[in-house]
Design a protein around this motif. Sequence first.
Motif, PDB file in Angstrom:
ATOM      1  N   ILE A   1      -5.521  -2.608  -2.390  1.00 50.77           N
ATOM      2  CA  ILE A   1      -5.502  -3.957  -1.980  1.00 50.77           C
ATOM      3  C   ILE A   1      -6.392  -4.654  -2.987  1.00 50.77           C
ATOM      4  CG2 ILE A   1      -7.270  -5.235  -0.608  1.00 50.77           C
ATOM      5  CD1 ILE A   1      -6.132  -2.630   1.244  1.00 50.77           C
ATOM      6  N   ALA A   2      -7.274  -4.269  -3.525  1.00 47.30           N
ATOM      7  CA  ALA A   2      -7.876  -4.699  -4.858  1.00 47.30           C
ATOM      8  C   ALA A   2      -6.889  -5.130  -6.027  1.00 47.30           C
ATOM      9  CB  ALA A   2      -9.244  -3.899  -5.808  1.00 47.30           C
ATOM     10  N   ALA A   3      -6.016  -3.976  -6.107  1.00 46.22           N
ATOM     11  CA  ALA A   3      -4.740  -4.605  -7.199  1.00 46.22           C
ATOM     12  C   ALA A   3      -3.558  -5.110  -6.876  1.00 46.22           C
ATOM     13  CB  ALA A   3      -4.124  -3.514  -7.921  1.00 46.22           C
TER      14      ALA A   3
ATOM     15  N   GLY B   1      -2.465  -5.157  -3.159  1.00 44.77           N
ATOM     16  CA  GLY B   1      -1.934  -4.577  -2.033  1.00 44.77           C
ATOM     17  C   GLY B   1      -1.408  -5.927  -0.925  1.00 44.77           C
ATOM     18  N   THR B   2      -0.787  -5.174   0.624  1.00 46.40           N
ATOM     19  CA  THR B   2      -0.673  -5.910   1.545  1.00 46.40           C
ATOM     20  C   THR B   2      -1.403  -6.312   2.594  1.00 46.40           C
ATOM     21  OG1 THR B   2       0.602  -4.332   2.279  1.00 46.40           O
ATOM     22  CG2 THR B   2       2.401  -5.954   0.450  1.00 46.40           C
ATOM     23  N   ALA B   3      -2.650  -5.936   2.005  1.00 48.42           N
ATOM     24  CA  ALA B   3      -3.672  -5.781   3.151  1.00 48.42           C
ATOM     25  C   ALA B   3      -4.295  -7.217   3.106  1.00 48.42           C
ATOM     26  CB  ALA B   3      -4.424  -4.947   3.504  1.00 48.42           C
ATOM     27  N   THR B   4      -3.664  -8.551   3.346  1.00 49.68           N
ATOM     28  CA  THR B   4      -4.221  -9.157   3.588  1.00 49.68           C
ATOM     29  C   THR B   4      -3.759 -10.372   4.549  1.00 49.68           C
ATOM     30  OG1 THR B   4      -2.305 -10.428   2.211  1.00 49.68           O
ATOM     31  CG2 THR B   4      -4.132  -9.413   1.015  1.00 49.68           C
ATOM     32  N   ALA B   5      -5.047 -11.918   5.343  1.00 47.62           N
ATOM     33  CA  ALA B   5      -4.234 -12.446   6.311  1.00 47.62           C
ATOM     34  C   ALA B   5      -3.505 -13.640   5.967  1.00 47.62           C
ATOM     35  CB  ALA B   5      -5.429 -12.327   6.641  1.00 47.62           C
TER      36      ALA B   5
ATOM     37  N   ALA C   1      -9.664   9.076   0.919  1.00 44.29           N
ATOM     38  CA  ALA C   1      -8.513   8.253   1.770  1.00 44.29           C
ATOM     39  C   ALA C   1      -9.309   6.800   1.049  1.00 44.29           C
ATOM     40  CB  ALA C   1      -8.680   9.814   2.775  1.00 44.29           C
ATOM     41  N   ALA C   2     -10.039   6.252   1.357  1.00 41.64           N
ATOM     42  CA  ALA C   2     -10.925   4.973   2.465  1.00 41.64           C
ATOM     43  C   ALA C   2     -10.981   4.319   0.541  1.00 41.64           C
ATOM     44  CB  ALA C   2     -12.121   4.803   2.673  1.00 41.64           C
ATOM     45  N   ALA C   3     -11.438   5.232  -0.301  1.00 43.47           N
ATOM     46  CA  ALA C   3     -11.854   4.708  -1.454  1.00 43.47           C
ATOM     47  C   ALA C   3      -9.631   3.764  -2.778  1.00 43.47           C
ATOM     48  CB  ALA C   3     -12.611   5.711  -2.327  1.00 43.47           C
ATOM     49  N   ARG C   4      -8.902   5.099  -2.467  1.00 41.99           N
ATOM     50  CA  ARG C   4      -7.840   5.061  -3.169  1.00 41.99           C
ATOM     51  C   ARG C   4      -6.974   3.332  -2.316  1.00 41.99           C
ATOM     52  NH1 ARG C   4      -7.560  10.228  -2.041  1.00 41.99           N
ATOM     53  NH2 ARG C   4      -6.338  10.239   0.414  1.00 41.99           N
ATOM     54  N   LEU C   5      -7.165   3.408  -1.340  1.00 37.49           N
ATOM     55  CA  LEU C   5      -6.736   2.240  -0.507  1.00 37.49           C
ATOM     56  C   LEU C   5      -7.586   0.934  -0.841  1.00 37.49           C
ATOM     57  CD1 LEU C   5      -6.011   3.240   3.372  1.00 37.49           C
ATOM     58  CD2 LEU C   5      -4.263   2.934   1.387  1.00 37.49           C
ATOM     59  N   ALA C   6      -8.510   0.739  -0.972  1.00 33.87           N
ATOM     60  CA  ALA C   6      -9.192   0.120  -1.385  1.00 33.87           C
ATOM     61  C   ALA C   6      -8.900  -0.399  -2.607  1.00 33.87           C
ATOM     62  CB  ALA C   6     -10.624   0.207  -1.040  1.00 33.87           C
ATOM     63  N   ASP C   7      -9.206   0.352  -3.574  1.00 36.27           N
ATOM     64  CA  ASP C   7      -8.288   0.094  -4.621  1.00 36.27           C
ATOM     65  C   ASP C   7      -6.821  -0.015  -4.962  1.00 36.27           C
ATOM     66  OD1 ASP C   7     -10.813   1.128  -5.663  1.00 36.27           O
ATOM     67  OD2 ASP C   7      -9.467   3.294  -6.818  1.00 36.27           O
TER      68      ASP C   7
ATOM     69  N   LEU D   1       0.880  -1.154  -0.201  1.00 37.80           N
ATOM     70  CA  LEU D   1      -0.100  -0.007  -0.229  1.00 37.80           C
ATOM     71  C   LEU D   1       0.956   1.284   0.266  1.00 37.80           C
ATOM     72  CD1 LEU D   1      -2.597  -1.293   2.653  1.00 37.80           C
ATOM     73  CD2 LEU D   1      -2.943  -1.274  -0.037  1.00 37.80           C
ATOM     74  N   GLU D   2       0.684   2.014  -0.889  1.00 41.34           N
ATOM     75  CA  GLU D   2       1.370   3.707  -0.383  1.00 41.34           C
ATOM     76  C   GLU D   2       1.135   4.162   1.047  1.00 41.34           C
ATOM     77  OE1 GLU D   2       3.406   4.888  -3.491  1.00 41.34           O
ATOM     78  OE2 GLU D   2       2.213   3.220  -4.270  1.00 41.34           O
ATOM     79  N   LEU D   3       2.397   4.871   1.370  1.00 45.56           N
ATOM     80  CA  LEU D   3       2.539   4.544   2.633  1.00 45.56           C
ATOM     81  C   LEU D   3       1.637   6.126   2.884  1.00 45.56           C
ATOM     82  CD1 LEU D   3       3.334   4.628   5.612  1.00 45.56           C
ATOM     83  CD2 LEU D   3       5.605   5.537   5.049  1.00 45.56           C
ATOM     84  N   VAL D   4       1.344   7.298   1.752  1.00 49.87           N
ATOM     85  CA  VAL D   4       1.323   7.960   2.136  1.00 49.87           C
ATOM     86  C   VAL D   4      -0.177   8.442   2.407  1.00 49.87           C
ATOM     87  CG1 VAL D   4       0.914   8.368  -1.033  1.00 49.87           C
ATOM     88  CG2 VAL D   4       1.310  10.788   1.003  1.00 49.87           C
ATOM     89  N   ASP D   5      -1.108   7.398   1.308  1.00 50.03           N
ATOM     90  CA  ASP D   5      -2.157   7.051   1.366  1.00 50.03           C
ATOM     91  C   ASP D   5      -2.837   6.596   3.092  1.00 50.03           C
ATOM     92  OD1 ASP D   5      -2.718   8.447  -1.617  1.00 50.03           O
ATOM     93  OD2 ASP D   5      -2.974   5.765  -2.110  1.00 50.03           O
ATOM     94  N   VAL D   6      -1.809   5.582   3.099  1.00 47.75           N
ATOM     95  CA  VAL D   6      -2.463   5.006   4.836  1.00 47.75           C
ATOM     96  C   VAL D   6      -1.928   6.252   5.674  1.00 47.75           C
ATOM     97  CG1 VAL D   6      -1.309   3.228   6.500  1.00 47.75           C
ATOM     98  CG2 VAL D   6      -1.378   2.836   3.830  1.00 47.75           C
ATOM     99  N   ILE D   7      -1.524   7.034   5.684  1.00 48.93           N
ATOM    100  CA  ILE D   7      -0.702   7.928   6.567  1.00 48.93           C
ATOM    101  C   ILE D   7      -2.684   8.764   6.714  1.00 48.93           C
ATOM    102  CG2 ILE D   7       0.373   9.743   7.129  1.00 48.93           C
ATOM    103  CD1 ILE D   7       1.682   7.114   8.480  1.00 48.93           C
ATOM    104  N   ASP D   8      -2.340   8.969   5.215  1.00 50.31           N
ATOM    105  CA  ASP D   8      -3.893   9.882   4.616  1.00 50.31           C
ATOM    106  C   ASP D   8      -4.776   9.522   5.640  1.00 50.31           C
ATOM    107  OD1 ASP D   8      -5.038  12.641   4.181  1.00 50.31           O
ATOM    108  OD2 ASP D   8      -5.592  11.702   2.138  1.00 50.31           O
ATOM    109  N   LEU D   9      -5.191   8.625   5.428  1.00 50.11           N
ATOM    110  CA  LEU D   9      -6.456   7.836   5.862  1.00 50.11           C
ATOM    111  C   LEU D   9      -6.085   8.205   7.991  1.00 50.11           C
ATOM    112  CD1 LEU D   9      -8.776   6.292   5.879  1.00 50.11           C
ATOM    113  CD2 LEU D   9      -7.884   4.435   5.873  1.00 50.11           C
TER     114      LEU D   9
END
Length: 77
Positions: A69-71, A73-77, A61-67, A12-20
């Motif tokens: 993850i769908a592509a 990203g590392t937010a997986t178990a 911001a959440a939509a950017r991260l969701a996109d 995930l892009e860190l800037v987007d995570v920190i923005d959220l």
Amino acid sequence: MNAETQGSRGALELVDVIDLKWLFANEGVFLHVERLQHDADYARDLLARAAASGNAELRAAAARLADQIAAGGTATA
């Protein structure tokens, strides 16, 4: 010239995570950055909470991260 490193693919892009994180902080919600990046259930819950927010910036911001993850990203178990 490709400036992307191999380690950055699928992250995930860190800037987007920190923005959220800071947008949530403005609403009194604590976001644990490392957990967001590695715990799919936690990420899914936070993104759903953000999507239901009345704050348009938080939803965006959440939509950017969701996109991301769908592509893949590392937010997986």
